[in-house]
Design a protein around this motif. Structure first.
Motif, PDB file in Angstrom:
ATOM      1  N   ALA A  34       0.833  -1.208   0.000  1.00  0.00           N
ATOM      2  CA  ALA A  34       0.000   0.000   0.000  1.00  0.00           C
ATOM      3  C   ALA A  34       0.863   1.252   0.000  1.00  0.00           C
ATOM      4  CB  ALA A  34      -0.932  -0.013   1.213  1.00  0.00           C
ATOM      5  N   LYS A  35       1.916   1.264   0.796  1.00  0.00           N
ATOM      6  CA  LYS A  35       2.805   2.426   0.848  1.00  0.00           C
ATOM      7  C   LYS A  35       3.530   2.614  -0.484  1.00  0.00           C
ATOM      8  CE  LYS A  35       3.659   2.351   5.839  1.00  0.00           C
ATOM      9  NZ  LYS A  35       4.687   2.168   6.904  1.00  0.00           N
ATOM     10  N   ALA A  36       4.016   1.507  -1.061  1.00  0.00           N
ATOM     11  CA  ALA A  36       4.754   1.604  -2.322  1.00  0.00           C
ATOM     12  C   ALA A  36       3.849   2.053  -3.459  1.00  0.00           C
ATOM     13  CB  ALA A  36       5.390   0.258  -2.649  1.00  0.00           C
ATOM     14  N   GLU A  37       2.622   1.556  -3.494  1.00  0.00           N
ATOM     15  CA  GLU A  37       1.697   1.961  -4.562  1.00  0.00           C
ATOM     16  C   GLU A  37       1.270   3.413  -4.405  1.00  0.00           C
ATOM     17  OE1 GLU A  37      -1.302  -1.133  -4.560  1.00  0.00           O
ATOM     18  OE2 GLU A  37      -0.189  -2.252  -6.105  1.00  0.00           O
ATOM     19  N   ALA A  38       1.217   3.903  -3.168  1.00  0.00           N
ATOM     20  CA  ALA A  38       0.936   5.329  -2.952  1.00  0.00           C
ATOM     21  C   ALA A  38       2.073   6.178  -3.500  1.00  0.00           C
ATOM     22  CB  ALA A  38       0.731   5.601  -1.466  1.00  0.00           C
ATOM     23  N   ARG A  39       3.298   5.745  -3.278  1.00  0.00           N
ATOM     24  CA  ARG A  39       4.456   6.469  -3.833  1.00  0.00           C
ATOM     25  C   ARG A  39       4.490   6.381  -5.340  1.00  0.00           C
ATOM     26  NH1 ARG A  39      10.157   5.257  -1.407  1.00  0.00           N
ATOM     27  NH2 ARG A  39      10.564   6.819  -3.027  1.00  0.00           N
ATOM     28  N   LEU A  40       4.076   5.215  -5.866  1.00  0.00           N
ATOM     29  CA  LEU A  40       4.101   5.028  -7.317  1.00  0.00           C
ATOM     30  C   LEU A  40       3.157   5.998  -8.029  1.00  0.00           C
ATOM     31  CD1 LEU A  40       5.426   3.175  -9.473  1.00  0.00           C
ATOM     32  CD2 LEU A  40       3.368   1.779  -9.367  1.00  0.00           C
ATOM     33  N   ARG A  41       2.082   6.379  -7.379  1.00  0.00           N
ATOM     34  CA  ARG A  41       1.159   7.345  -7.994  1.00  0.00           C
ATOM     35  C   ARG A  41       1.825   8.700  -8.187  1.00  0.00           C
ATOM     36  NH1 ARG A  41      -2.627   4.254  -4.957  1.00  0.00           N
ATOM     37  NH2 ARG A  41      -2.397   5.552  -3.085  1.00  0.00           N
ATOM     38  N   GLN A  42       2.839   8.974  -7.392  1.00  0.00           N
ATOM     39  CA  GLN A  42       3.580  10.222  -7.527  1.00  0.00           C
ATOM     40  C   GLN A  42       4.745  10.087  -8.516  1.00  0.00           C
ATOM     41  OE1 GLN A  42       4.809  11.028  -3.521  1.00  0.00           O
ATOM     42  NE2 GLN A  42       2.732  11.404  -2.765  1.00  0.00           N
ATOM     43  N   ALA A  43       5.246   8.856  -8.676  1.00  0.00           N
ATOM     44  CA  ALA A  43       6.375   8.612  -9.598  1.00  0.00           C
ATOM     45  C   ALA A  43       6.099   7.322 -10.366  1.00  0.00           C
ATOM     46  CB  ALA A  43       7.687   8.509  -8.815  1.00  0.00           C
ATOM     47  N   PRO A  44       5.154   7.331 -11.303  1.00  0.00           N
ATOM     48  CA  PRO A  44       4.704   6.098 -11.967  1.00  0.00           C
ATOM     49  C   PRO A  44       5.750   5.424 -12.849  1.00  0.00           C
ATOM     50  CG  PRO A  44       3.738   8.032 -12.998  1.00  0.00           C
ATOM     51  CD  PRO A  44       4.421   8.517 -11.761  1.00  0.00           C
ATOM     52  N   ASP A  45       6.831   6.099 -13.168  1.00  0.00           N
ATOM     53  CA  ASP A  45       7.853   5.513 -14.051  1.00  0.00           C
ATOM     54  C   ASP A  45       9.094   5.066 -13.284  1.00  0.00           C
ATOM     55  OD1 ASP A  45       6.108   6.216 -16.031  1.00  0.00           O
ATOM     56  OD2 ASP A  45       7.200   8.008 -16.641  1.00  0.00           O
ATOM     57  N   GLU A  46       9.028   5.010 -11.966  1.00  0.00           N
ATOM     58  CA  GLU A  46      10.200   4.703 -11.153  1.00  0.00           C
ATOM     59  C   GLU A  46      10.491   3.193 -11.168  1.00  0.00           C
ATOM     60  OE1 GLU A  46      13.358   4.405  -9.267  1.00  0.00           O
ATOM     61  OE2 GLU A  46      12.582   6.451  -9.532  1.00  0.00           O
ATOM     62  N   PRO A  47      11.585   2.765 -11.825  1.00  0.00           N
ATOM     63  CA  PRO A  47      11.881   1.330 -11.944  1.00  0.00           C
ATOM     64  C   PRO A  47      12.062   0.621 -10.605  1.00  0.00           C
ATOM     65  CG  PRO A  47      13.196   2.594 -13.492  1.00  0.00           C
ATOM     66  CD  PRO A  47      12.560   3.585 -12.567  1.00  0.00           C
TER      67      PRO A  47
END
Length: 308
Positions: free
Chosen positions: A23-36
């Protein structure tokens, strides 16, 4: 490493922690969707969740997790094609799905992209050679695959040598390496690994425990059986049977089955059949009992069924 299976409580606690991290990682991914890095982490996290859900029979959750796993690894490579660690997860996906029984495939393929055996092995090889975080995991997966399903012991040999050298406190690698050497008829090396296992068991070193003793005896019996020294092999199989361990019931089944195979080779059919019946009475599943059932009706004549 720990020499026991995790409890249901421990697995549930792991799943709870994994859901929080996801949940935490997917929340961050919404801010940086291209982060490998995030995409790779989420692929690994969802893959771990899928595995545990599958073990506990949570099949709908496992199916959802498998879909997420593949999508995140694909996205990772889309944004960074040189992020070779992602090939570890994709390799496991492709190889595992390629092994699904034919009568399940139409249903699985309706929901998930099909797997591919050759592609899966290539992807795992890429991760094992060029990955960073998953390089050793990929090597271990390939070793298990080549010694188990594929029975390609030539390809398993360099993996077994390297992994045992790098991780000398892992008991599983000793047993895998000895198996590979025995299958390739490199008996001095197989017996040397067996000697090292015995020494570690005697001293209680690393993660070796006395519960592994029957597994060691069965391994030594197999090596001597492969070598053609049937009296010595039978003596080790007897020791295996005399010291059963609940965790290693499959080892007891193998000892009975291989005892039967040796009796067949010696022309002692009655003794062979009795041994196969004893193998079938062991409360476990696996290849040893399948072979025992077959050889109970059809005598074993030549050494064509080498197994761990």
């Amino acid at each position: 490493l720990q020499d026991r299976e995790p409890t249901r409580q421990e697995m549930d606690a792991f799943l709870t922690a994994m859901r929080t991290l996801i949940a935490k990682a997917e929340a961050r991914l919404r801010q940086a969707p291209d982060e490998p890095d995030l995409l790779l982490f989420l692929g690994m996290a969802w893959g771990s969740k899928a595995m545990i859900d599958g073990i506990w029979g949570n099949y709908f959750s496992a199916y959802e997790a498998i879909k997420r796993t593949k999508s995140y690894f694909d996205a990772c490579l889309l944004h960074q094609p040189t992020r070779y660690d992602a090939y570890y997860g994709l390799g496991l996906y492709d190889y595992t799905l390629s092994r699904i029984a034919w009568y399940y495939r139409p249903f699985v393929h309706l929901a998930l992209p099909p797997g591919d055996r050759e592609r899966g092995l290539r992807e795992l090889t890429v991760a094992s050679e060029r990955g960073t975080a998953t390089r050793m995991l990929a090597k271990l997966a390939l070793l298990q695959t080549y010694t188990g399903i594929e029975k390609d012991f030539e390809k398993a040999l360099p993996l077994a040598d390297e992994l045992l050298r790098r991780f000398p406190s892992n008991p599983e690698l000793y047993f895998r390496a000895a198996l590979v050497y025995s299958e390739l008829e490199r008996f001095p090396e197989a017996l040397e690994v067996g000697r090292r296992i015995s020494a570690n068991l005697e001293l209680g070193r690393y993660h070796f425990t006395r519960e592994m003793l029957p597994r060691y005896f069965q391994l030594m019996g197999k090596i001597y059986m492969d070598r053609g020294d049937y009296p010595t092999a039978l003596s080790f199989f007897r020791k295996t049977i005399e010291q059963p361990a609940p965790r290693y019931a499959w080892v007891t089944a193998w000892a009975w089955t291989r005892t039967g195979m040796i009796h067949d080779l010696l022309g002692e059919r009655a003794g062979a059949q009795q041994s196969y019946r004893m193998a079938l009475a062991v409360e476990t599943d696996g290849i040893a009992k399948k072979l025992a059932r077959y050889y109970l009706n059809e005598p074993y004549r030549k050494e064509t069924a080498r197994q761990p």
